[in-house]
Every structure is written in structure tokens, then in C-alpha cells.
Design a protein around this motif. Structure first.
Motif, PDB file in Angstrom:
ATOM      1  N   TRP A   8       0.837  -1.186   0.057  1.00 20.52           N
ATOM      2  CA  TRP A   8       0.030  -0.057   0.011  1.00 20.52           C
ATOM      3  C   TRP A   8       0.942   1.214  -0.003  1.00 20.52           C
ATOM      4  CZ3 TRP A   8      -4.653  -0.609  -1.672  1.00 20.52           C
ATOM      5  CH2 TRP A   8      -5.401  -1.637  -1.278  1.00 20.52           C
ATOM      6  N   TYR A   9       0.323   2.164  -0.852  1.00 19.87           N
ATOM      7  CA  TYR A   9       1.285   3.502  -1.256  1.00 19.87           C
ATOM      8  C   TYR A   9       0.081   4.480  -1.180  1.00 19.87           C
ATOM      9  CZ  TYR A   9       3.848   6.879  -3.708  1.00 19.87           C
ATOM     10  OH  TYR A   9       4.600   7.929  -4.266  1.00 19.87           O
ATOM     11  N   LYS A  10       0.460   5.457  -0.344  1.00 16.91           N
ATOM     12  CA  LYS A  10      -0.305   6.684  -0.482  1.00 16.91           C
ATOM     13  C   LYS A  10       0.432   7.768  -1.333  1.00 16.91           C
ATOM     14  CE  LYS A  10      -1.461   8.067   3.589  1.00 16.91           C
ATOM     15  NZ  LYS A  10      -1.820   8.617   4.888  1.00 16.91           N
ATOM     16  N   SER A  11      -0.356   8.716  -2.026  1.00 15.22           N
ATOM     17  CA  SER A  11       0.289   9.427  -3.102  1.00 15.22           C
ATOM     18  C   SER A  11       1.065  10.575  -2.529  1.00 15.22           C
ATOM     19  CB  SER A  11      -0.955  10.134  -3.854  1.00 15.22           C
ATOM     20  OG  SER A  11      -0.445  11.275  -4.552  1.00 15.22           O
ATOM     21  N   SER A  12       2.051  11.220  -2.907  1.00 16.48           N
ATOM     22  CA  SER A  12       2.606  12.416  -2.079  1.00 16.48           C
ATOM     23  C   SER A  12       1.609  13.681  -2.415  1.00 16.48           C
ATOM     24  CB  SER A  12       4.024  12.433  -2.972  1.00 16.48           C
ATOM     25  OG  SER A  12       3.669  12.830  -4.405  1.00 16.48           O
ATOM     26  N   TYR A  13       0.698  13.736  -3.128  1.00 20.40           N
ATOM     27  CA  TYR A  13      -0.225  14.794  -3.062  1.00 20.40           C
ATOM     28  C   TYR A  13      -1.218  14.536  -2.128  1.00 20.40           C
ATOM     29  CZ  TYR A  13       1.809  15.849  -7.791  1.00 20.40           C
ATOM     30  OH  TYR A  13       2.833  15.877  -8.589  1.00 20.40           O
ATOM     31  N   THR A  14      -1.247  13.832  -1.148  1.00 19.74           N
ATOM     32  CA  THR A  14      -2.095  13.563  -0.166  1.00 19.74           C
ATOM     33  C   THR A  14      -2.532  15.213   0.564  1.00 19.74           C
ATOM     34  OG1 THR A  14      -1.761  11.563   0.070  1.00 19.74           O
ATOM     35  CG2 THR A  14      -2.802  12.453   1.957  1.00 19.74           C
ATOM     36  N   THR A  15      -3.679  15.474   0.709  1.00 19.18           N
ATOM     37  CA  THR A  15      -3.963  16.622   1.740  1.00 19.18           C
ATOM     38  C   THR A  15      -3.904  16.512   3.054  1.00 19.18           C
ATOM     39  OG1 THR A  15      -6.423  16.093   1.852  1.00 19.18           O
ATOM     40  CG2 THR A  15      -5.359  17.328  -0.113  1.00 19.18           C
ATOM     41  N   PRO A  16      -3.766  17.351   3.822  1.00 20.07           N
ATOM     42  CA  PRO A  16      -3.699  17.141   5.263  1.00 20.07           C
ATOM     43  C   PRO A  16      -4.991  16.352   6.028  1.00 20.07           C
ATOM     44  CG  PRO A  16      -2.903  19.325   4.781  1.00 20.07           C
ATOM     45  CD  PRO A  16      -3.387  18.670   3.603  1.00 20.07           C
ATOM     46  N   ALA A  17      -6.137  16.469   5.263  1.00 15.22           N
ATOM     47  CA  ALA A  17      -7.263  15.768   5.611  1.00 15.22           C
ATOM     48  C   ALA A  17      -7.443  14.507   5.054  1.00 15.22           C
ATOM     49  CB  ALA A  17      -8.383  16.568   5.039  1.00 15.22           C
ATOM     50  N   ASN A  18      -6.433  13.749   4.636  1.00 15.35           N
ATOM     51  CA  ASN A  18      -6.364  12.526   4.069  1.00 15.35           C
ATOM     52  C   ASN A  18      -7.183  12.354   2.928  1.00 15.35           C
ATOM     53  OD1 ASN A  18      -3.971  11.397   5.128  1.00 15.35           O
ATOM     54  ND2 ASN A  18      -5.169  10.631   6.749  1.00 15.35           N
ATOM     55  N   ARG A  34      -7.977   1.660  -2.465  1.00 14.22           N
ATOM     56  CA  ARG A  34      -8.641   1.638  -1.385  1.00 14.22           C
ATOM     57  C   ARG A  34      -8.853   3.183  -0.720  1.00 14.22           C
ATOM     58  NH1 ARG A  34      -5.136  -1.479   3.419  1.00 14.22           N
ATOM     59  NH2 ARG A  34      -3.515   0.241   3.645  1.00 14.22           N
ATOM     60  N   ASP A  35      -9.678   3.539  -0.020  1.00 17.42           N
ATOM     61  CA  ASP A  35      -9.980   4.832   0.562  1.00 17.42           C
ATOM     62  C   ASP A  35      -9.061   4.932   1.967  1.00 17.42           C
ATOM     63  OD1 ASP A  35     -10.839   7.320   1.661  1.00 17.42           O
ATOM     64  OD2 ASP A  35     -12.890   6.746   1.528  1.00 17.42           O
ATOM     65  N   THR A  36      -8.209   5.885   1.700  1.00 14.25           N
ATOM     66  CA  THR A  36      -7.447   6.095   2.914  1.00 14.25           C
ATOM     67  C   THR A  36      -8.348   6.393   4.273  1.00 14.25           C
ATOM     68  OG1 THR A  36      -5.530   7.162   1.527  1.00 14.25           O
ATOM     69  CG2 THR A  36      -5.570   7.517   3.989  1.00 14.25           C
ATOM     70  N   LYS A  37      -9.250   7.374   4.118  1.00  6.40           N
ATOM     71  CA  LYS A  37     -10.123   7.467   5.490  1.00  6.40           C
ATOM     72  C   LYS A  37     -10.847   6.463   6.046  1.00  6.40           C
ATOM     73  CE  LYS A  37     -11.838  11.667   3.658  1.00  6.40           C
ATOM     74  NZ  LYS A  37     -12.722  12.739   3.820  1.00  6.40           N
ATOM     75  N   ASP A  38     -11.156   5.359   4.944  1.00  2.79           N
ATOM     76  CA  ASP A  38     -11.966   4.439   5.555  1.00  2.79           C
ATOM     77  C   ASP A  38     -11.457   2.941   5.162  1.00  2.79           C
ATOM     78  OD1 ASP A  38     -13.953   2.589   6.810  1.00  2.79           O
ATOM     79  OD2 ASP A  38     -15.573   3.750   5.974  1.00  2.79           O
TER      80      ASP A  38
END
Length: 65
Positions: A8-18, A34-38
Motif C-alpha cells: 500500500w502506497y499513499k500519493s505524495s499529493y495527499t492533503t492534510p485531511a487525508n 482503497r480509501d485512505t479515510k475508511d
């Protein structure tokens, strides 16, 4: 299960609100999303052709973001 080549990898463009998605790449070129928040919501899998089409559209600004 397909061979995972990158976990699993989260984009470097992620906002502070995820407000983003996470991706996981498989050896056959498919991608889990998948959704980062849920994370309790099941991930879905996109084939390599569909993923490449999505990336091309996103890089051309097709989604208005």
C-alpha cells in the motif's frame, strides 16, 4: 492471491485531511485501490489497461482537480 510488487502506497499529493486513495501494485500490472479515510471499505482491483487509462486522463486534467 496475486504477487504484490509494492505494498500500500499513499500519493505524495495527499492533503492534510487525508482526502486520497492508496494503491497496491501486483506483478501482473493490476492495481488495488482503497480509501485512505475508511480502510474498512474493501479495496477494488483495476487491470493494467484501466489503470493506465485513468493515469492518462488524470495527467490531462480530465477530472477537474
Amino acid at each position: 492471491m496475486q504477487d504484490i510488487v509494492r505494498d500500500w502506497y499513499k500519493s505524495s499529493y495527499t492533503t492534510p485531511a487525508n482526502n486520497c486513495v492508496e494503491t497496491r501494485f501486483h506483478a501482473n500490472g493490476s492495481v488495488d485501490v482503497r480509501d485512505t479515510k475508511d480502510r474498512s471499505i474493501p479495496a477494488f482491483n483495476v487491470g493494467s489497461a484501466g489503470w493506465n487509462t485513468f493515469l492518462a486522463a488524470a495527467s490531462q486534467g480530465s477530472f477537474g482537480v
